[in-house]
Scaffold this active site. Structure first.
Site, PDB file in Angstrom:
ATOM      1  N   SER A 152      81.651  67.395 -35.221  1.00 43.43           N
ATOM      2  CA  SER A 152      80.903  68.534 -35.732  1.00 43.43           C
ATOM      3  C   SER A 152      80.952  68.629 -37.258  1.00 43.43           C
ATOM      4  O   SER A 152      80.373  67.809 -37.955  1.00 43.43           O
ATOM      5  CB  SER A 152      81.448  69.793 -35.060  1.00 43.43           C
ATOM      6  OG  SER A 152      80.498  70.794 -35.014  1.00 43.43           O
ATOM      7  N   ASP A 174      76.228  59.010 -46.983  1.00 43.40           N
ATOM      8  CA  ASP A 174      74.841  58.879 -47.453  1.00 43.40           C
ATOM      9  C   ASP A 174      74.766  58.884 -48.982  1.00 43.40           C
ATOM     10  O   ASP A 174      73.956  58.163 -49.576  1.00 43.40           O
ATOM     11  CB  ASP A 174      73.971  60.002 -46.877  1.00 43.40           C
ATOM     12  CG  ASP A 174      73.745  59.836 -45.377  1.00 43.40           C
ATOM     13  OD1 ASP A 174      74.006  58.734 -44.859  1.00 43.40           O
ATOM     14  OD2 ASP A 174      73.331  60.811 -44.727  1.00 43.40           O
ATOM     15  N   LYS A 200      79.012  64.928 -32.044  1.00 43.00           N
ATOM     16  CA  LYS A 200      78.506  66.278 -31.747  1.00 43.00           C
ATOM     17  C   LYS A 200      77.589  66.717 -32.886  1.00 43.00           C
ATOM     18  O   LYS A 200      78.049  67.036 -33.965  1.00 43.00           O
ATOM     19  CB  LYS A 200      79.653  67.260 -31.582  1.00 43.00           C
ATOM     20  CG  LYS A 200      79.198  68.689 -31.311  1.00 43.00           C
ATOM     21  CD  LYS A 200      80.381  69.618 -31.175  1.00 43.00           C
ATOM     22  CE  LYS A 200      79.927  71.053 -30.979  1.00 43.00           C
ATOM     23  NZ  LYS A 200      79.255  71.617 -32.164  1.00 43.00           N
TER      24      LYS A 200
END
Length: 756
Positions: free
Chosen positions: A512, A523, A538
């Site tokens: 999460s 990224d 998740k």
């Protein structure tokens, strides 16, 4: 897994829709209800289906398919090992397999009432089965075995078959205890000539961690009690193993006895909720309160953890810094007999449900509670405690300093992305992490390891704030609502709290919010992500909807709350972390690599998908980024310890698939010995040390002088870090990011890349 949240203002439209539409629910509110009242249960069913239909990201149709899913999950939840129900019970229940959806819509409790009543009956009958089986010595020369793959086993056709199931199950438990006691006795005989200090050192080594004073005292007391004991006969050991099994089962059924109809109805409600996705679930009142405590890390009470032992409530631990700990009168092991509020008469709590005892002991800050306790020496004492706010220290971020090759680095461990939703001025993870970074910067660290292993998530706002500590400005995550609208959540603060080398540690239990942090930093190429092949997977956002808001003014009692999935989140590159998680830049073998424990292994998980990427600029200030990753991969490839960890993971996976056990003593012992022999080569893993020295920051060293419990916890943590090969590799990566790695290793990497 903990969930991640948006603040209420982010989805006020959804909540407003639910609240406005809820006006129609008032006609269903019962005049008065009590615990276990069917009318209250019907209202819960109505609220559950209504809120899911209006607020869930992708509500499933309430039809026969849903009904079958509820039926399967609910029956399995009631009797997972198939030791209570008979096949005739299942045949009777099966008539409702495609009718549960109709009963939900009609607020009909026929199926629940049938299964609940039958389960209570079967559980009561089962007590006699195990007691009868344990009343006589077992014959361990008979060549028989037991299969523990309950999912594939049939239900018992009749009572005789069910009794046989219980006999084999308790025989296996007693056999395991018998073999363990026999081995323990053999070891004691071998140790007769050893001194107490030698035995203590061996015990410490076996435990693999620093002993608390309480555990050490218990070990030494036990040595004193048993020093003159004569070896026990087989008959004595066999009897003792049955008595131990009987005690365990009596305690288990004691806990079951504490559950009432309302608790079992919660199981049914959750079997419905989980059909929509694995993270939609119902919280009864007590469960909701525990969830709030876990998210904020705070509660108001005396600061003690309790556990049930038969009819008694025992103090299992005092929370460091809490009022009970400060008072120095209450101790772990004390039995709570009575509880009194202020100057009121004490209430006897022997035989009371644990949750009810907890309710009586907890209370608002500044109020008085008096506990009548039985001390470990048998004396009875009345202890007065003034309740206060208690911080659960294990919830919060902590940091350490480590040096390697003349470089100094910081290690920050974050167990969850905590926040106090009721009071924004209280502690939250983002504030604490920012503070720890400043403290580490004051110590002139040259790199950070951010450890979110086993971190199941928490607050969405908090993770956005934390990610923003490591970049200038820019998007952190995208959130998509049920209507298809996508909202980017950016870091708007141009301040960069830490602009140096950064490594983020993850594993398959990082979920999460942990995945949002790892994905964003990956990224941006802001951090090297090292750990398991992938994180948990998740990629959904939950919100807590309090059922009580729909029935204010009635005397219906506390209806609890629903945690329901309202959004999905996506990386800034457009990809989802749902199912696939975040793939580590550097994959490190771990013990659970081959077991099925991720989101992709759960029922009713939402699918993976992708949306458009956002515009963002990758980080350009980290030197040797790709080289550090390549060097790390090469180190792991050539590291015998990591190879052994991978072999151990494969062995654990193979062992996990074993379900058949012999109930013949000699065969069982031979099997246990073969397992021990096979496992011997993995025992060196527990003895590994990385030769790194960890220490607390100056502010914490001052605190530890006044708080011995905190000192012991930090010493234990530092000792575990000094045995952690994963932290060691993270430090190596920081070294490479700072220095560029050795030329020799770099050359090997280039050759390996050419080969591949």
């Amino acid at each position: 897994m903990n969930t991640i949240f948006q603040f209420m203002k982010r989805h006020y439209k959804v909540l407003l829709l639910v609240v406005l539409a809820s006006i129609g629910l008032w006609s269903f509110i019962p005049k008065s209800t009590s615990s276990g009242d069917p009318e209250k249960d019907k209202l819960l069913l109505e609220l559950l289906t209504f809120v899911i239909e209006k607020g869930h990201y992708h509500p499933a149709a309430i039809d026969d398919k849903l009904s079958k899913g509820i039926y399967t999950d609910y029956i399995k939840a009631l009797d997972p090992s198939k030791r209570f129900f008979l096949q005739s019970d299942i045949d009777e229940f099966a008539k409702y397999e495609t009718l549960i959806d109709d009963e939900i819509l009609d607020k009909d409790l026929t199926f629940f009432d049938l299964t609940y009543t039958r389960l209570m009956k079967r559980m009561e009958e089962s007590k006699e089965y195990y007691k009868d089986a344990l009343s006589e010595p077992f014959n361990y020369t008979v060549n028989e075995e037991i299969n523990t793959d309950y999912d594939k086993l049939p239900y018992a056709k009749n009572v005789d078959e069910l009794k046989e199931k219980w006999r084999k199950q308790v025989k296996l438990s007693a056999l395991s205890t018998l073999v363990e006691n026999q081995k323990m006795q053999e070891d004691l005989q071998k140790d007769k000539g050893k001194s107490v200090s030698e035995k203590l050192q061996e015990y410490k080594k076996k435990m693999g961690t620093k002993l608390t004073p309480e555990l050490e005292k218990k070990f030494l007391d036990n040595l004193e009690k048993t020093k003159n004991d004569l070896p026990k006969s087989y008959e004595e050991l066999e009897k003792s193993s049955r008595e131990s099994t009987l005690k365990s089962l009596n305690e288990y059924f004691g806990v079951i006895k504490d559950l009432d109809r309302e608790d079992w109805f919660s199981v049914f409600i959750n079997s419905i909720a989980s059909q929509f996705d694995p993270h939609t679930s119902y919280f009864p009142a007590e469960e909701k309160e525990r969830f709030d405590v876990s998210m904020s890390g705070k509660l108001e009470g005396i600061g003690a953890r309790l556990q049930k032992k038969n009819d008694y409530t025992e103090i299992s631990e005092l929370i460091s810094g809490g009022p009970a700990w400060r008072g120095k009168q209450l101790e772990a092991g004390d039995i709570v007999l009575k509880v009194a509020q202020g100057d009121k008469e004490p209430v006897d709590v022997v035989g009371m449900r644990l949750d009810d005892v907890v309710k009586k002991i907890k209370g608002p800050k500044g109020t008085e509670v008096r506990l009548t306790v039985k001390k470990t020496d048998g004396s009875i004492k009345v202890i007065t405690i003034i309740r206060d706010e208690v911080e659960i220290e294990e919830t919060y971020a902590k940091s350490s300093i480590v040096e390697k090759g003349g470089m100094k680095y910081g290690v920050i461990y974050l167990p969850k992305f905590y926040i106090d939703f009721e009071n924004k001025d209280k502690r939250d993870a983002a504030k604490d992490i920012a503070l720890e970074i400043e403290r580490l910067k004051a110590e002139n660290v040259q790199g950070l390891v951010f450890d979110v292993r086993d971190n199941g998530g928490g607050s969405l706002k908090t993770v956005v704030d934390i990610a923003g500590l490591f970049i200038d400005k820019g998007p952190i995550v995208q959130v998509k609502s049920a209507n298809g609208a996508v909202e980017p959540l950016p870091d708007m603060d141009p301040r960069i709290q830490w602009d140096g080398p950064l490594v983020i540690m993850v594993n398959e239990f990082s979920a999460s919010a942990s995945e949002i942090l790892a994905a964003a930093m990956q990224d941006y190429k802001r951090a090297v992500i090292i750990g398991s092949k992938q994180t948990y997977g998740k990629g959904t956002v939950q919100n807590i909807i309090d059922f009580n808001q729909f029935v204010r003014g009635s005397n219906v009692g506390d209806l609890g709350a629903l945690k329901t999935t309202i959004q999905k989140f996506y990386r800034i590159n457009g990809g989802s972390t749902q199912l696939e998680g975040v793939s580590s830049d550097v994959v490190m073998p771990d013990r659970y690599a081959y077991l099925k424990m991720g989101e992709k292994d759960t029922e009713n998980a939402m699918p993976w998908d992708k949306i458009d990427a956002l515009n963002y600029t990758t980080w350009s200030k980290t030197n040797n980024f790709d080289l550090a990753i390549a060097n790390s991969k090469m180190r792991i490839l050539n590291n015998s310890q990591f190879k052994l960890i991978d072999d151990n993971a494969k062995w654990i996976d193979a062992r996990n698939k074993e379900n058949v056990y012999s109930l013949q003593l000699e065969k069982f012992k031979q099997h246990q010995k073969s397992l021990e022999d096979a496992n011997k080569k993995f025992k060196v893993l527990a003895n590994y040390t990385n030769d790194l020295k960890f220490r607390s920051l100056p502010y914490e060293e001052e605190l530890m002088q006044k708080d011995p419990a905190l000192k012991l916890k930090r010493e234990d943590w530092h000792e575990s870090l000094s045995k952690d090969i994963y932290v060691e590799e993270a430090v190596h990566v920081l070294n490479d990011l700072n220095k560029g790695g050795s030329k020799e290793l770099t050359s090997k990497v280039k050759k390996e890349q050419i080969k591949s």
